[in-house]
Each structure stands twice: as structure tokens, then as C-alpha cells.
Design an enzyme around this catalytic site. Structure first.
Site, PDB file in Angstrom:
ATOM      1  N   ARG A  46       0.856  -1.199   0.000  1.00  0.00           N
ATOM      2  CA  ARG A  46       0.000   0.000   0.000  1.00  0.00           C
ATOM      3  C   ARG A  46       0.892   1.250   0.000  1.00  0.00           C
ATOM      4  O   ARG A  46       0.599   2.235  -0.663  1.00  0.00           O
ATOM      5  CB  ARG A  46      -0.943   0.002   1.218  1.00  0.00           C
ATOM      6  N   TYR A  98     -16.291  17.500 -14.869  1.00  0.00           N
ATOM      7  CA  TYR A  98     -16.739  16.113 -14.852  1.00  0.00           C
ATOM      8  C   TYR A  98     -17.754  15.908 -13.719  1.00  0.00           C
ATOM      9  O   TYR A  98     -17.524  16.349 -12.581  1.00  0.00           O
ATOM     10  CB  TYR A  98     -15.520  15.189 -14.685  1.00  0.00           C
ATOM     11  N   ASP A 170      -6.937  19.623 -13.594  1.00  0.00           N
ATOM     12  CA  ASP A 170      -7.283  18.304 -14.113  1.00  0.00           C
ATOM     13  C   ASP A 170      -6.874  18.303 -15.591  1.00  0.00           C
ATOM     14  O   ASP A 170      -7.494  18.966 -16.416  1.00  0.00           O
ATOM     15  CB  ASP A 170      -8.799  18.075 -13.939  1.00  0.00           C
ATOM     16  N   LYS A 195      -8.045   7.379 -18.942  1.00  0.00           N
ATOM     17  CA  LYS A 195      -8.358   7.923 -20.263  1.00  0.00           C
ATOM     18  C   LYS A 195      -7.143   7.824 -21.195  1.00  0.00           C
ATOM     19  O   LYS A 195      -6.706   6.729 -21.490  1.00  0.00           O
ATOM     20  CB  LYS A 195      -8.896   9.345 -20.096  1.00  0.00           C
TER      21      LYS A 195
HETATM   22  C1  LIG Z   1     -12.035  15.150 -16.620  1.00  0.00           C
HETATM   23  C2  LIG Z   1     -12.185  13.966 -15.696  1.00  0.00           C
HETATM   24  N1  LIG Z   1     -11.673  14.025 -14.460  1.00  0.00           N
HETATM   25  C3  LIG Z   1     -11.786  12.995 -13.599  1.00  0.00           C
HETATM   26  C4  LIG Z   1     -12.440  11.830 -13.948  1.00  0.00           C
HETATM   27  C5  LIG Z   1     -12.561  10.705 -12.956  1.00  0.00           C
HETATM   28  O1  LIG Z   1     -11.642   9.696 -13.255  1.00  0.00           O
HETATM   29  P1  LIG Z   1     -11.890   8.116 -12.954  1.00  0.00           P
HETATM   30  O2  LIG Z   1     -13.081   7.719 -13.757  1.00  0.00           O
HETATM   31  O3  LIG Z   1     -10.606   7.495 -13.392  1.00  0.00           O
HETATM   32  O4  LIG Z   1     -12.128   7.997 -11.492  1.00  0.00           O
HETATM   33  C6  LIG Z   1     -12.986  11.729 -15.221  1.00  0.00           C
HETATM   34  C7  LIG Z   1     -13.719  10.501 -15.610  1.00  0.00           C
HETATM   35  O5  LIG Z   1     -14.415  10.477 -16.592  1.00  0.00           O
HETATM   36  C8  LIG Z   1     -12.858  12.823 -16.116  1.00  0.00           C
HETATM   37  O6  LIG Z   1     -13.375  12.783 -17.352  1.00  0.00           O
END
Ligand SMILES: Cc1ncc(COP(=O)(O)O)c(C=O)c1O
Length: 379
Positions: A46, A98, A170, A195
Site C-alpha cells: 500500500r 466532470y 485536471d 483515459k
Molecule cells: C475530466 C475527468 N476528471 C476525472 C475523472 C474521474 O476519473 P476516474 O473515472 O478514473 O475515477 C474523469 C472521468 O471520466 C474525467 O473525465
């Protein structure tokens, strides 16, 4: 090293045991000690794992940062950032983001006494109106999901620095191939590595990269204390994905441009959201902070409603209707009912996420097949 070399070699060394070129998948929870505390730098998986370390170093390298951390998902990575805060602290966030991030902020952390302001940041100077003594974090997505708004990272960083506020970006949509937030003044860069970084729609993972040692130590502490870590097999897969990031992104950008231009010229389309268009409100900022415009395109068909939009995504054949984005295969999504369903309709619509909005993650297939698929679905 240049970026295209860093994706392959950045932060990497051949495994000391047998010289294996890819790091082994250290599928182990623990590590033998000769005497209590007598270990080779790893005690418990961990806390650390050599495959994860290799990936974390790769992340730090491609984002031009000093420290990388990976998590079990993008949401777990965001969760670690918010855990830097205390009750009473305030966060200023983009209002178009998101849905899962919005849900974490409003449905989890609001109950812990953290206050979130969701604002349009297309004009960065507006941010200052919301800053007070309790403001501890500015949270920015750029390009935003799904409206493709562009936020000026440099200008926002200057405001954050002036007021001594942590600034996190992000970078999921852009990836470090297109945009390097730390170089532009951000304190933390965050990824849903699920992604483009993983790139093959087979791993859920999150990542953070920072420059500051103190901040890194606080985040490593939270990573270990809360325990939302990524497993060694997944780390191996994302490390493999990163090695082709630059060539995948190049094709995502080429195909994204072709799809955006095709849709913009189609008589049945009302509006296309893609930062590469000269009439995109922050096109000049996109041009200055990104090296290209990415593979994400959103659009609204003329006069359509919820049902018409659903029909279009059902008709697509090469584009698979699915949550997520950033894989080699093209995906379509209907934000109002899928990725952004957790945002109340009135809130969603204020930022343009109307019932007829369709979001495309343009993959790296043949451009002609993608255009033909859209043609037949829009007939
Ligand atoms: C811009 C963005 N940030 C964060 C996330 C969250 O990531 P995860 O699905 O890997 O938890 C996503 C998921 O679609 C996203 O599109």
C-alpha cells in the site's frame, strides 16, 4: 529529453535483477526483511511497490514535475487533494466539470464543512471576486468536460500565487502531450489515467504530479493513510500505455479536427464545441497553452431534444456508445444521461450541457470510417 523520448524513457531504468527492459509486475503485498526495518526500500505494497514507483516516476517525467503519485482511480486522486483541506476551507472550481468531481465536491465534502464555489472561469480575472481568507484551493479543468471551455492556466496561476492558494489542474482531456500545467504555474496536475494515459480502455487509475517537496510528502502520506492505491498489474499497463501517448495523441488530434470540421459543415448540426475553431471564445488561449486541440468534440444537432440525441448515439456503429474517453477506439456519450447525470438539470443547462448535447471521444481509427459513421447516424 524531449517529450517523445520521455514517454518511453522518462524516469525509467532497466530492472536491476535481470535487466528486463520493462519493469516486472511486482505482484506482492510485502517484502522480506533481514531484521526489523532491514529492507531494500519496500515494506508493504500500500505504501510502495516497485512497479508503481516506475509508473510514478514516468508520470513525474512527462508532466515536468518532481513527484508522481498514482491512485486506484481519478476520483481517488481528486479525493486526496481535497483531503489537504479542513472544515471551513473554501474551493473555487470551474462550473463546467466532470460530473463525478462535482458529485464528490457537493455530495461528500460539503458535508465535511468545505464550501465549493462553481464559477465560469473563461475570464480568469473573475476568480478574484470569489477569493476570501478561507479560499484554499482553485480547481480547474481545461479543456472542460464536456463543453470544451478553455481556462487560462497562466493567468489563474498568477491569481493563486498572489493570494497564496493551492492551484490544481485536471489535465485529463489535454494530457501532457498538449499541455503542461506545472510549467504554466499550477501546483498540482491531476489525471484520470483511465483515459488517454492508459489509452486502451482497460485500466481505471488516477495520478497526481507536483513539484513541491512538502506538498508531495503530504500527498504521499494521504495516499498511504487512505490507501486508494493502484495495483502493480494496472501500473504496468498504464506504463505501457504512456510509451505510445505521443503517437496516439497526434492521431487523436488529427481525427478530432477532421470530425469537428465535418460536423461544423453539416446542415443538421447547430453547434460544435472544439477549441481549435477560431471562433471558440478562448481559442487564442488554447493556442498559447496547448500544442494542438485534442480529440474531444461535443455537438448539438439542430432542433433536437433528448430522444433525438439518444437516437443519434444509438445509430453510431464505429463510435461505441459508452462512458469514458481517451481510448484508441472512438466513443460517443450523452452527457445529460451519462457522465453528467449527477449534476442537476438546471445546473447542467446553465453551462450548456443541454439534453441534446452529444460528446465524442474521437479515437485513432481511419478518419474516413469515422466521418462515414457520423454521416449515416445523422441521416
Ligand atoms: C475530466 C475527468 N476528471 C476525472 C475523472 C474521474 O476519473 P476516474 O473515472 O478514473 O475515477 C474523469 C472521468 O471520466 C474525467 O473525465
Amino acid at each position: 529529453m524531449k517529450f517523445n523520448t520521455k514517454t518511453i524513457h522518462g524516469g525509467q531504468e532497466h530492472d536491476p535483477a535481470y535487466g528486463s527492459v520493462m519493469p516486472p509486475i511486482y505482484q506482492t503485498t510485502t517484502y522480506a526483511q533481514s531484521t526489523p526495518g532491514g529492507h531494500k526500500g519496500y515494506e508493504y505494497s500500500r505504501t510502495h511497490n516497485p512497479t508503481r514507483t516506475a509508473l510514478e516516476k514516468a508520470f513525474a517525467s512527462i508532466e515536468n514535475g518532481n513527484y508522481g503519485l498514482t491512485f486506484g482511480s481519478g476520483m481517488a486522486a481528486i479525493d486526496a487533494i481535497i483531503k489537504l483541506l479542513k472544515p471551513g476551507d473554501e474551493v473555487i472550481s470551474t462550473n463546467d466539470l466532470y460530473g463525478g468531481s462535482y458529485r464528490l465536491f457537493t455530495k461528500v465534502y460539503t458535508d465535511f464543512g468545505i464550501k465549493f464555489h462553481f464559477i465560469g472561469m473563461q475570464n480568469a480575472s473573475k476568480i478574484e471576486d470569489y477569493i476570501n481568507d478561507r479560499t484554499k484551493l482553485i480547481w480547474v479543468e481545461t479543456p472542460t468536460n464536456p463543453m470544451m471551455n478553455i481556462i487560462d492556466i497562466k493567468a489563474t496561476a498568477a491569481i493563486a500565487k498572489k493570494h497564496n492558494i493551492l492551484f490544481a489542474v485536471d489535465n485529463t482531456f489535454a494530457t501532457p502531450y498538449l499541455q503542461l500545467p506545472l510549467d504554466l504555474g499550477a501546483d498540482i496536475v491531476m489525471h484520470s489515467a483511465t483515459k488517454y494515459l492508459g489509452g486502451h480502455s482497460d485500466v481505471v487509475m488516477g495520478a497526481l504530479v507536483v513539484n513541491d517537496k512538502n506538498l508531495a510528502e503530504r500527498l504521499y502520506f494521504l495516499q498511504n493513510a487512505s490507501g486508494a492505491v493502484s495495483g502493480p498489474q494496472d501500473c504496468f499497463l498504464v506504463l505501457r500505455g504512456i510509451k505510445t501517448l505521443h503517437i496516439r495523441m497526434q492521431r487523436h488530434c488529427e481525427n478530432g479536427k477532421a470530425v469537428a470540421e465535418f460536423l461544423a459543415s453539416h446542415p443538421k448540426i447547430e453547434k460544435v464545441y472544439w477549441p481549435g475553431f477560431e471562433d471558440h471564445p478562448n481559442h487564442d488561449i488554447a493556442k498559447s497553452q496547448m500544442s494542438d486541440f485534442g480529440g474531444m468534440v461535443s455537438f448539438v444537432p439542430k432542433g433536437s431534444n433528448f430522444e433525438d440525441a439518444v437516437k443519434i448515439v444509438e445509430n453510431l456503429k464505429v463510435f461505441t456508445l459508452a462512458e469514458s474517453l481517451g481510448g484508441v477506439e472512438s466513443l460517443s456519450g450523452h452527457p445529460a444521461s451519462m457522465t453528467h447525470a449527477s449534476i442537476p438539470k438546471e445546473e447542467r443547462e446553465k453551462t450548456g450541457v443541454v439534453d441534446s448535447l452529444i460528446r465524442l471521444s474521437v479515437g485513432i481509427e481511419d478518419e474516413e470510417d469515422l466521418i462515414d459513421d457520423l454521416k449515416q447516424a445523422l441521416k
